[in-house]
Design a protein around this motif. Structure first.
Motif, short mmCIF file in Angstrom:
data_model
loop_
_atom_site.label_atom_id
_atom_site.label_comp_id
_atom_site.label_asym_id
_atom_site.label_seq_id
_atom_site.Cartn_x
_atom_site.Cartn_y
_atom_site.Cartn_z
N HIS A 41 0.84 -1.20 0.00
CA HIS A 41 0.00 0.00 0.00
C HIS A 41 0.88 1.26 0.00
O HIS A 41 0.62 2.20 -0.76
CB HIS A 41 -0.93 0.00 1.21
N LYS A 99 4.06 1.55 -0.95
CA LYS A 99 4.85 1.65 -2.18
C LYS A 99 4.02 2.08 -3.38
O LYS A 99 4.54 2.72 -4.29
CB LYS A 99 5.56 0.34 -2.47
N HIS A 100 2.77 1.70 -3.40
CA HIS A 100 1.94 2.00 -4.58
C HIS A 100 0.92 3.10 -4.31
O HIS A 100 1.01 4.19 -4.86
CB HIS A 100 1.26 0.72 -5.08
N CYS A 101 -0.03 2.82 -3.45
CA CYS A 101 -1.15 3.74 -3.24
C CYS A 101 -0.72 5.07 -2.62
O CYS A 101 -1.11 6.13 -3.09
CB CYS A 101 -2.22 3.08 -2.38
N THR A 145 2.33 6.36 -2.44
CA THR A 145 3.23 7.06 -3.36
C THR A 145 2.45 7.77 -4.46
O THR A 145 2.71 8.93 -4.76
CB THR A 145 4.24 6.07 -3.97
N ASP A 146 1.49 7.07 -5.05
CA ASP A 146 0.66 7.68 -6.10
C ASP A 146 -0.13 8.87 -5.56
O ASP A 146 -0.23 9.91 -6.21
CB ASP A 146 -0.32 6.66 -6.69
N ALA A 147 -0.68 8.73 -4.36
CA ALA A 147 -1.46 9.82 -3.76
C ALA A 147 -0.58 11.04 -3.51
O ALA A 147 -1.00 12.18 -3.77
CB ALA A 147 -2.10 9.35 -2.46
N GLN A 192 2.12 11.88 -5.14
CA GLN A 192 2.44 12.46 -6.45
C GLN A 192 1.26 13.23 -7.03
O GLN A 192 1.44 14.17 -7.80
CB GLN A 192 2.89 11.37 -7.42
N ASN A 193 0.04 12.84 -6.65
CA ASN A 193 -1.16 13.51 -7.14
C ASN A 193 -1.66 14.60 -6.20
O ASN A 193 -2.77 15.12 -6.37
CB ASN A 193 -2.28 12.48 -7.38
N GLU A 212 -2.47 14.32 -3.02
CA GLU A 212 -3.45 13.84 -2.04
C GLU A 212 -2.77 13.11 -0.89
O GLU A 212 -3.38 12.28 -0.22
CB GLU A 212 -4.45 12.91 -2.73
N THR A 250 -4.21 10.57 2.47
CA THR A 250 -3.83 9.16 2.41
C THR A 250 -2.98 8.76 3.61
O THR A 250 -3.16 7.69 4.17
CB THR A 250 -3.08 8.88 1.09
#
Length: 77
Positions: free
Chosen positions: A47, A49-51, A53-55, A57-58, A60, A64
């Motif tokens: 979670h 590493k992916h979710c 990190t993506d949040a 970068q966006n 958010e 998160t």
């Protein structure tokens, strides 16, 4: 991992049905708790590493991270 844990739980059911020694059952319960904790750590790592990190970068990240911290507090009880 979860299938292995499922098998362990079934094993405990059999142990109880067979009226096995309580300490042996408790040892198996402890092993299952440890295995579940390890699954939780693996899911948490994925979670982050992916979710998360993506949040971040966006834009958010704060929401998160707050959500993750809330779950981690519950997980550590």
């Amino acid at each position: 991992r979860l299938k292995r844990i499922e098998g362990q739980v079934r094993g405990i059911q059999s142990m109880v049905d067979e009226d096995r020694y309580c300490v042996d059952i408790l040892v198996q319960i402890s092993a299952i708790q440890s295995a579940l904790k390890n699954v939780g750590f693996a899911v948490t790592e994925r979670h982050i590493k992916h979710c998360v990190t993506d949040a971040i970068q966006n834009g958010e990240g704060d929401e998160t991270i707050d959500e993750l911290m809330s779950v981690l507090k519950q997980f550590s009880k």
